[in-house]
Write an enzyme that holds these catalytic residues in place. Structure first.
Site, PDB file in Angstrom:
ATOM      1  N   HIS A  41      30.879  55.674 -29.505  1.00 37.11           N
ATOM      2  CA  HIS A  41      29.935  56.475 -28.727  1.00 37.11           C
ATOM      3  C   HIS A  41      30.370  56.717 -27.288  1.00 37.11           C
ATOM      4  O   HIS A  41      29.563  57.143 -26.461  1.00 37.11           O
ATOM      5  CB  HIS A  41      28.560  55.800 -28.744  1.00 37.11           C
ATOM      6  CG  HIS A  41      27.901  55.836 -30.084  1.00 37.11           C
ATOM      7  ND1 HIS A  41      28.032  54.819 -30.993  1.00 37.11           N
ATOM      8  CD2 HIS A  41      27.138  56.786 -30.688  1.00 37.11           C
ATOM      9  CE1 HIS A  41      27.335  55.125 -32.085  1.00 37.11           C
ATOM     10  NE2 HIS A  41      26.803  56.314 -31.923  1.00 37.11           N
ATOM     11  N   HIS A  74      31.765  58.926 -37.166  1.00 40.93           N
ATOM     12  CA  HIS A  74      31.236  57.806 -37.937  1.00 40.93           C
ATOM     13  C   HIS A  74      30.008  58.237 -38.736  1.00 40.93           C
ATOM     14  O   HIS A  74      29.450  59.312 -38.518  1.00 40.93           O
ATOM     15  CB  HIS A  74      30.927  56.605 -37.028  1.00 40.93           C
ATOM     16  CG  HIS A  74      29.950  56.929 -35.945  1.00 40.93           C
ATOM     17  ND1 HIS A  74      30.298  57.593 -34.779  1.00 40.93           N
ATOM     18  CD2 HIS A  74      28.628  56.689 -35.855  1.00 40.93           C
ATOM     19  CE1 HIS A  74      29.235  57.741 -34.015  1.00 40.93           C
ATOM     20  NE2 HIS A  74      28.199  57.201 -34.650  1.00 40.93           N
ATOM     21  N   HIS A 124      22.663  53.913 -38.122  1.00 45.70           N
ATOM     22  CA  HIS A 124      23.954  53.862 -38.814  1.00 45.70           C
ATOM     23  C   HIS A 124      23.882  52.819 -39.920  1.00 45.70           C
ATOM     24  O   HIS A 124      23.454  51.693 -39.661  1.00 45.70           O
ATOM     25  CB  HIS A 124      25.064  53.445 -37.840  1.00 45.70           C
ATOM     26  CG  HIS A 124      25.072  54.230 -36.576  1.00 45.70           C
ATOM     27  ND1 HIS A 124      24.362  53.848 -35.465  1.00 45.70           N
ATOM     28  CD2 HIS A 124      25.698  55.381 -36.259  1.00 45.70           C
ATOM     29  CE1 HIS A 124      24.560  54.743 -34.502  1.00 45.70           C
ATOM     30  NE2 HIS A 124      25.357  55.681 -34.963  1.00 45.70           N
ATOM     31  N   GLU A 153      11.901  49.297 -37.193  1.00 43.74           N
ATOM     32  CA  GLU A 153      11.417  50.117 -36.080  1.00 43.74           C
ATOM     33  C   GLU A 153       9.926  50.406 -36.141  1.00 43.74           C
ATOM     34  O   GLU A 153       9.270  50.475 -35.106  1.00 43.74           O
ATOM     35  CB  GLU A 153      12.179  51.442 -36.020  1.00 43.74           C
ATOM     36  CG  GLU A 153      13.627  51.264 -35.617  1.00 43.74           C
ATOM     37  CD  GLU A 153      14.346  52.579 -35.366  1.00 43.74           C
ATOM     38  OE1 GLU A 153      13.676  53.594 -35.091  1.00 43.74           O
ATOM     39  OE2 GLU A 153      15.585  52.581 -35.440  1.00 43.74           O
ATOM     40  N   GLU A 205      27.844  61.475 -29.416  1.00 41.00           N
ATOM     41  CA  GLU A 205      27.593  61.267 -30.836  1.00 41.00           C
ATOM     42  C   GLU A 205      28.563  62.163 -31.582  1.00 41.00           C
ATOM     43  O   GLU A 205      28.592  63.378 -31.349  1.00 41.00           O
ATOM     44  CB  GLU A 205      26.160  61.661 -31.216  1.00 41.00           C
ATOM     45  CG  GLU A 205      25.083  60.806 -30.602  1.00 41.00           C
ATOM     46  CD  GLU A 205      24.928  59.447 -31.250  1.00 41.00           C
ATOM     47  OE1 GLU A 205      25.694  59.109 -32.173  1.00 41.00           O
ATOM     48  OE2 GLU A 205      24.023  58.713 -30.823  1.00 41.00           O
ATOM     49  N   GLU A 218      29.132  62.400 -35.462  1.00 45.65           N
ATOM     50  CA  GLU A 218      28.641  61.775 -36.677  1.00 45.65           C
ATOM     51  C   GLU A 218      28.670  62.712 -37.873  1.00 45.65           C
ATOM     52  O   GLU A 218      28.519  63.921 -37.735  1.00 45.65           O
ATOM     53  CB  GLU A 218      27.192  61.296 -36.473  1.00 45.65           C
ATOM     54  CG  GLU A 218      27.074  60.260 -35.383  1.00 45.65           C
ATOM     55  CD  GLU A 218      25.663  59.792 -35.127  1.00 45.65           C
ATOM     56  OE1 GLU A 218      25.520  58.639 -34.678  1.00 45.65           O
ATOM     57  OE2 GLU A 218      24.707  60.553 -35.358  1.00 45.65           O
TER      58      GLU A 218
END
Length: 183
Positions: free
Chosen positions: A33, A40, A77, A95, A124, A126
């Site tokens: 990051h 990723h 992730h 969360e 990011e 991704e």
């Protein structure tokens, strides 16, 4: 030692992938990051109620990237050996206190690659899998270290008229997922 070097992300790994989401090994989460980033694997999950509303979560102020921005229900992730669904189930519980018996039909609906820089703090890059489910029990217990606020929004209206929601400052991966869902 810099703040980045002591950040909790420096102690975690993410799964590096190629453009087709094939695993390329583990990389340090902080390295993935920062700078130009390392592509990723990631996911974003959207939970809906029975009336077509999507649950948005505001990222906590302590988040390193996109802090206080509004996101889909959860994003993160997967760890090594986890499927996207398993990782989503874990993050929903961590969360929001949402357990698998509170939703149905958790499924993968899309996958896309994106790259976005956030101020001077990071990036990011991704391959992001999108998952959706229907929340049948809306009892929530958000973790304040992860979530600063919650909002139910009419998904079709948000998708068709994002300009009406500018004050929310949406995370880029959520905006992309929502735009692609409209196609």
């Amino acid at each position: 030692m810099s703040t980045d070097e002591t950040h909790e992300n420096a102690e975690q790994d993410v799964i590096a992938v190629d453009a087709e989401d094939n695993e390329q090994g583990l990389v340090n989460r902080l390295d993935a990051h920062t700078g130009d980033g390392i592509r990723h694997r990631a996911f974003t999950a959207l939970l809906f109620d029975g009336d077509g509303n999507v649950l948005l979560a505001q990222r906590a102020p302590e988040k390193r990237l996109w802090n206080t921005y509004w996101d889909g229900t959860v994003a993160s992730h997967p760890r090594e050996g986890q499927t996207q669904k398993e990782a989503t189930e874990i993050r929903l519980e961590e969360e929001l206190g949402v357990t698998p018996d509170q939703y149905e039909n958790l499924r993968v609906t899309d996958r896309f690659e994106y790259k976005r820089y956030f101020e001077n703090a990071g990036v990011e890059h991704e391959v992001c899998t999108v998952l959706q489910a229907t929340l049948t029990d809306t009892t929530l217990d958000p973790d304040p270290e992860e979530v600063a606020g919650l909002l139910w929004a009419p998904y079709e209206r948000l998708q068709a008229h994002p300009e009406q929601y500018r004050q929310l400052r949406l995370c880029p991966w959520f905006e992309i997922a929502m735009r692609r869902d409209a196609e």
